[in-house]
Design a protein around this motif. Structure first.
Motif, mmCIF file in Angstrom:
data_model
loop_
_atom_site.group_PDB
_atom_site.id
_atom_site.type_symbol
_atom_site.label_atom_id
_atom_site.label_comp_id
_atom_site.label_asym_id
_atom_site.label_seq_id
_atom_site.Cartn_x
_atom_site.Cartn_y
_atom_site.Cartn_z
ATOM 1 N N LEU A 519 46.734 34.755 128.085
ATOM 2 C CA LEU A 519 47.495 35.695 129.063
ATOM 3 C C LEU A 519 48.766 36.154 129.487
ATOM 4 N N CYS A 520 49.417 34.542 129.243
ATOM 5 C CA CYS A 520 50.882 34.372 130.397
ATOM 6 C C CYS A 520 51.958 34.639 128.681
ATOM 7 N N VAL A 521 51.082 33.925 128.223
ATOM 8 C CA VAL A 521 52.028 33.555 126.532
ATOM 9 C C VAL A 521 52.168 35.365 126.071
ATOM 10 N N ALA A 522 50.812 35.940 126.297
ATOM 11 C CA ALA A 522 51.098 36.972 125.346
ATOM 12 C C ALA A 522 51.968 38.729 125.907
ATOM 13 N N ALA A 523 52.479 37.728 127.347
ATOM 14 C CA ALA A 523 53.625 38.869 127.841
ATOM 15 C C ALA A 523 55.119 38.108 128.377
ATOM 16 N N GLU A 524 54.743 36.715 127.212
ATOM 17 C CA GLU A 524 56.860 36.606 126.573
ATOM 18 C C GLU A 524 57.273 36.897 125.542
ATOM 19 N N PHE A 525 56.451 37.146 124.090
ATOM 20 C CA PHE A 525 56.502 38.616 123.375
ATOM 21 C C PHE A 525 55.324 38.859 122.829
ATOM 22 N N ASP A 526 56.404 39.532 122.191
ATOM 23 C CA ASP A 526 55.411 41.105 121.540
ATOM 24 C C ASP A 526 54.631 40.989 120.529
ATOM 25 N N GLY A 527 53.057 41.855 120.690
ATOM 26 C CA GLY A 527 52.228 40.627 118.640
ATOM 27 C C GLY A 527 53.031 41.685 118.505
ATOM 28 N N PRO A 528 52.134 41.099 116.875
ATOM 29 C CA PRO A 528 50.996 41.251 116.410
ATOM 30 C C PRO A 528 50.894 39.603 116.591
ATOM 31 N N TYR A 529 50.100 39.357 117.287
ATOM 32 C CA TYR A 529 50.077 37.585 117.501
ATOM 33 C C TYR A 529 49.150 36.729 116.713
ATOM 34 N N VAL A 530 49.299 35.309 116.410
ATOM 35 C CA VAL A 530 48.157 34.700 114.903
ATOM 36 C C VAL A 530 47.857 33.698 116.588
ATOM 37 N N LEU A 531 46.347 33.419 116.363
ATOM 38 C CA LEU A 531 46.070 32.892 116.946
ATOM 39 C C LEU A 531 45.422 31.374 116.386
ATOM 40 N N LYS A 532 45.754 29.755 116.580
ATOM 41 C CA LYS A 532 44.704 29.095 115.562
ATOM 42 C C LYS A 532 44.233 28.320 117.065
ATOM 43 N N ALA A 533 43.442 27.033 116.763
ATOM 44 C CA ALA A 533 42.404 26.027 117.300
ATOM 45 C C ALA A 533 42.916 24.842 116.976
ATOM 46 N N LEU A 534 44.002 24.479 117.951
ATOM 47 C CA LEU A 534 44.522 23.263 117.827
ATOM 48 C C LEU A 534 43.022 21.418 117.711
ATOM 49 N N HIS A 535 43.426 20.624 117.175
ATOM 50 C CA HIS A 535 42.828 19.620 116.727
ATOM 51 C C HIS A 535 41.414 19.669 116.094
ATOM 52 N N VAL A 536 41.563 20.870 114.973
ATOM 53 C CA VAL A 536 40.256 21.042 113.888
ATOM 54 C C VAL A 536 41.077 20.335 113.120
ATOM 55 N N LEU A 537 40.499 19.533 112.244
ATOM 56 C CA LEU A 537 40.958 20.154 110.848
ATOM 57 C C LEU A 537 40.693 20.825 110.027
ATOM 58 N N HIS A 538 42.144 21.045 108.983
ATOM 59 C CA HIS A 538 42.088 21.906 108.307
ATOM 60 C C HIS A 538 41.240 23.913 108.986
ATOM 61 N N LYS A 539 42.134 23.739 109.377
ATOM 62 C CA LYS A 539 41.680 25.175 110.884
ATOM 63 C C LYS A 539 41.148 26.287 109.541
ATOM 64 N N SER A 540 41.839 26.678 108.556
ATOM 65 C CA SER A 540 41.192 28.268 107.753
ATOM 66 C C SER A 540 40.303 27.579 107.663
ATOM 67 N N ASP A 541 39.623 27.016 107.001
ATOM 68 C CA ASP A 541 38.449 26.887 106.581
ATOM 69 C C ASP A 541 37.927 26.811 107.371
ATOM 70 N N ALA A 542 37.720 26.037 108.388
ATOM 71 C CA ALA A 542 37.168 25.974 110.045
ATOM 72 C C ALA A 542 36.929 27.663 110.639
ATOM 73 N N GLY A 543 37.540 28.488 110.308
ATOM 74 C CA GLY A 543 37.812 29.566 111.331
ATOM 75 C C GLY A 543 38.738 29.585 112.441
ATOM 76 N N GLY A 544 40.009 28.502 111.872
ATOM 77 C CA GLY A 544 40.188 28.444 113.006
ATOM 78 C C GLY A 544 41.487 29.228 113.556
ATOM 79 N N VAL A 545 41.889 30.192 112.845
ATOM 80 C CA VAL A 545 43.002 31.132 112.804
ATOM 81 C C VAL A 545 42.993 32.212 112.654
ATOM 82 N N ALA A 546 42.944 33.026 113.502
ATOM 83 C CA ALA A 546 43.074 34.567 113.574
ATOM 84 C C ALA A 546 44.425 35.243 113.719
ATOM 85 N N LEU A 547 44.353 36.068 111.949
ATOM 86 C CA LEU A 547 46.071 36.200 112.178
ATOM 87 C C LEU A 547 46.672 38.453 113.046
ATOM 88 N N ARG A 548 47.033 38.723 112.981
ATOM 89 C CA ARG A 548 47.396 39.644 112.736
ATOM 90 C C ARG A 548 47.073 40.311 113.942
#
Length: 695
Positions: A519-548
């Motif tokens: 929530l602190c980061v969300a206050a630093e810059f405006d959306g839309p945002y991307v959320l990525k899970a780190l330390h996960v191999l092939h994040k997109s295939d694992a559902g570890g990326v959320a866009l827009r």
């Protein structure tokens, strides 16, 4: 960097190897079943050139000559010693030769690195002794050497003289090339069996052959390059054609494929990229090697791929046009001016567009071949000419041509002489395919330096070897940058920081480990945002990326869902990039054990492995070469703009490729470095994801 048994000494003096003052054959024998017999027999072919001493521990006579029991027993200086003795006596023979001042050794004896760790240790020890003595060593486990320019014959077979230096890890292949080159009148300046390359390496030999006046082309058969990058550097600097045939290109490099780069890069890709960068002619079979060597031995390459096909029948012309395009040549339609000039020497039914088809005129007047060839050689619309079909066959078919066979045969010979004259006056690559390649007419062409082949595909491949398709200055091996301070943390944000410091642009991003930080980061810059899970191999295939994600609430909801499902230790919150009019690229660098850092550039995103539209080059990749790789992709049209979409900034993309590959090359601790996707837009580029794998 690739590991080598011993560091190479640049510019080593190999005079004692190729033009020794005297030679000793240690292990010379009267027994035809022993290799020492074959070597000794060959060595004695030129006794007037230099003293040749035969050494056999039992003494007596060998091949009718008195044999010394050791090199020391010769009582005269020995410059080069060939050692073909059982393994148990090898070290003693080496020490004997070195003690007597030998400056070069050729070790036929086997049983060293190729047998395992103990053999490798013996090989290391022997090589160290040779180098400490200031001498050089070819082998061990080799089949000898020969130099026709200095009458040095220290291999079991005789090699016809010519301009090709053959550096080979296979003796049988050398014999096959000899047989295949003979009909073309080509031969060898040198032959070296590489063996284990304990001391003298392929790179040393390429360096030396590059400065050898008797060598016009260098042919290499190698199964193990050792330091592949050094080979590419030496080949690029040779100033002479280098033709490479290698084995094992189809197997994937031994690695843990933790990224698209690792999954897509194979040994074949790496070798092909190194050869292209170095200007090496890469071939796939002994036959293809022969074709390329015969062409290069006969003519000098010319610039450009625009090829005119000259034929005397529609079928041959169509097949030749297909073969030329398959070989990478262009077969453009000739302009109206050239077509009009061709009509002045051909009859009405002849085709003049390209292929140019005599349409039977040759049977009326064989000199029409020469007139047409002359017109095609003279026009500025063509860079090369491929003549294909029946030429050469009139004499062979003399009895069936209505009594005019003799006149046709004589006319064809005159036409051949005229074509040879025209080619000498207008030095443009010209290659001939004939159904009768051994005919007198074709022999005239071949003797004049015009390569003649029986197969259409061979003629097309030869012509491709004679055409320079890369712009001036586009080949060469880029130097490796000095190593940078190693990166010990290969985490996503550490890699981003490293690349950003090199000038690669990324969206704003922060790493978070809990909801409060998010929530602190969300206050630093405006959306839309991307959320990525780190330390996960092939994040997109694992559902570890959320866009827009439009606002902080959506970001928090996505975080809770993703964390419940994946439980990643940390996440990255990023500003969502504008994907409008963008094309996703991939830039990866893999560290090959032989060639060092190798770059991959291609269409990126989630379809990278599916589309497999990628190109390779040795890293680092300068901007101009990077732009060439991008424009050479099958999907390059997307970059130029399609269906109303604007073109992306290819120059900015190429600059980003250069910066990313420079970073990877400067960090030898990276097994892989990858930016995927690299978003190319009309207004520049933006790296949207990055990862590194430590070696």
């Amino acid at each position: 960097m690739p590991r080598r048994e011993m560091a190479r000494t640049p510019g080593r003096d190999l005079t004692s190897l190729f033009d020794p003052k005297s030679v000793a054959v240690v292990g010379a024998s009267d027994d035809p079943a022993k290799y020492g017999h074959a070597i000794a027999s060959q060595a004695l072919r030129a006794p007037g050139r230099r003293p040749v001493h035969l050494v056999n521990r039992r003494g007596g006579t060998v091949l009718g000559r008195t044999a010394a029991t050791s090199v020391a027993a010769i009582g005269e200086p020995v410059d080069l010693a060939v050692i073909s003795v059982p393994g148990a006596g090898f070290e003693a023979a080496v020490d004997d030769a070195l003690a007597c001042g030998a400056r070069a050794l050729v070790a036929i004896t086997a049983g060293f690195a190729e047998t395992g760790a103990a053999g490798l240790a013996r090989q290391h020890a022997i090589t160290a002794r040779v180098r400490d003595a200031g001498a050089v060593l070819v082998g061990p486990n080799c089949l000898g050497i020969a130099d026709n320019t200095t009458e040095l014959y220290l291999a079991s077979d005789t090699f016809a003289p010519g301009g090709v230096a053959l550096l080979s890890q296979s003796g049988n292949l050398a014999l096959e090339l000899q047989l295949r080159l003979a009909p073309h009148g080509s031969g060898f300046s040198r032959f070296v069996s590489l063996g284990n390359q304990a001391d003298i390496t392929l790179v040393d030999l390429v360096d030396d052959c590059a400065h050898h006046d008797g060598t016009s082309a260098i042919a290499v058969y190698a199964e193990d390059f050792g330091d592949g990058r050094a080979f590419a550097e030496a080949a690029a600097a040779a100033g002479k054609p280098v033709v490479l045939l290698t084995a094992g290109r189809g197997t994937a490099s031994a690695r843990s494929a933790q990224s698209h780069t690792g999954a897509l890069t194979t040994s074949a890709d790496v070798v092909a990229a190194a050869c292209r960068d170095a200007g090496v002619h890469l071939v796939h079979t002994p036959r293809e090697m022969t074709v390329v060597l015969a062409a290069l031995d006969a003519q000098r390459p010319g610039a450009g791929r625009r090829t005119a096909i000259l034929t005397d029948g529609g079928g041959h012309g169509a097949i030749a046009a297909d073969a030329a395009e398959t070989a990478g040549l262009d077969v453009p339609e000739l302009g109206e001016g050239t077509q009009n000039r061709l009509r002045t020497v051909l009859w009405e039914q002849s085709a003049v567009g390209n292929p140019v088809d005599l349409a039977g005129m040759g049977e009326q007047d064989p000199r029409s071949y020469a007139a047409t060839a002359g017109a095609l050689l003279a026009t500025d619309e063509t860079d090369a000419v491929l003549m294909t079909g029946y030429f050469g066959g009139y004499a062979a078919s003399a009895g069936g041509l209505g009594g005019g066979g003799t006149a046709l045969s004589e006319g064809e010979v005159r036409a051949a002489r005229e074509i040879a004259r025209l080619r000498s006056e207008r030095p443009k690559p010209l290659v001939v395919q004939s159904m009768y390649p051994a005919s007198p007419s074709c022999r005239i062409l071949a003797d004049a330096g015009i390569p003649v082949f029986g197969a259409t595909e061979d003629a097309a491949r030869a012509l491709a070897a004679l055409t320079v398709t890369e712009p001036a200055g586009s080949t060469g091996i880029p130097p490796l940058p000095p190593p940078s301070v190693p990166l010990t943390d290969p985490g996503y944000h550490s890699v981003r920081t490293l690349l950003a410091a090199a000038g690669v642009r990324f969206p704003a991003a922060r790493e978070v480990t809990d909801e409060a930080q998010l929530l602190c980061v969300a206050a630093e810059f405006d959306g839309p945002y991307v959320l990525k899970a780190l330390h996960v191999l092939h994040k997109s295939d694992a559902g570890g990326v959320a866009l827009r994600l439009p606002d902080a609430a959506a970001l928090l909801a996505a975080y809770r869902e993703m964390h419940a499902r994946l439980g990643a230790p940390s996440y990255s919150v990023e500003a969502m990039a504008d994907l409008t009019d963008g094309v996703e690229l991939i830039v990866g660098v893999d560290r090959d054990p032989r060639f060092g850092p190798v770059a991959m550039v291609g269409l990126g995103g989630i379809l990278t492995e599916t589309l497999h539209d990628v190109a390779f080059a040795l890293a680092p990749v300068p901007p101009a070469r990077a732009e060439g790789l991008l424009r050479g992709l099958r999907t390059a049209g997307l970059l130029a703009g399609v269906r109303g979409r604007p073109a992306v900034d290819i120059a900015a993309a190429a600059d980003a490729v250069a910066r990313i590959t420079e970073v990877a090359a400067a960090h030898p601790e990276f097994a892989e470095l990858e930016v995927n996707p690299l978003l190319a837009r009309p207004d520049g580029v933006l790296a949207l994801d990055a990862r590194a794998v430590l070696a």
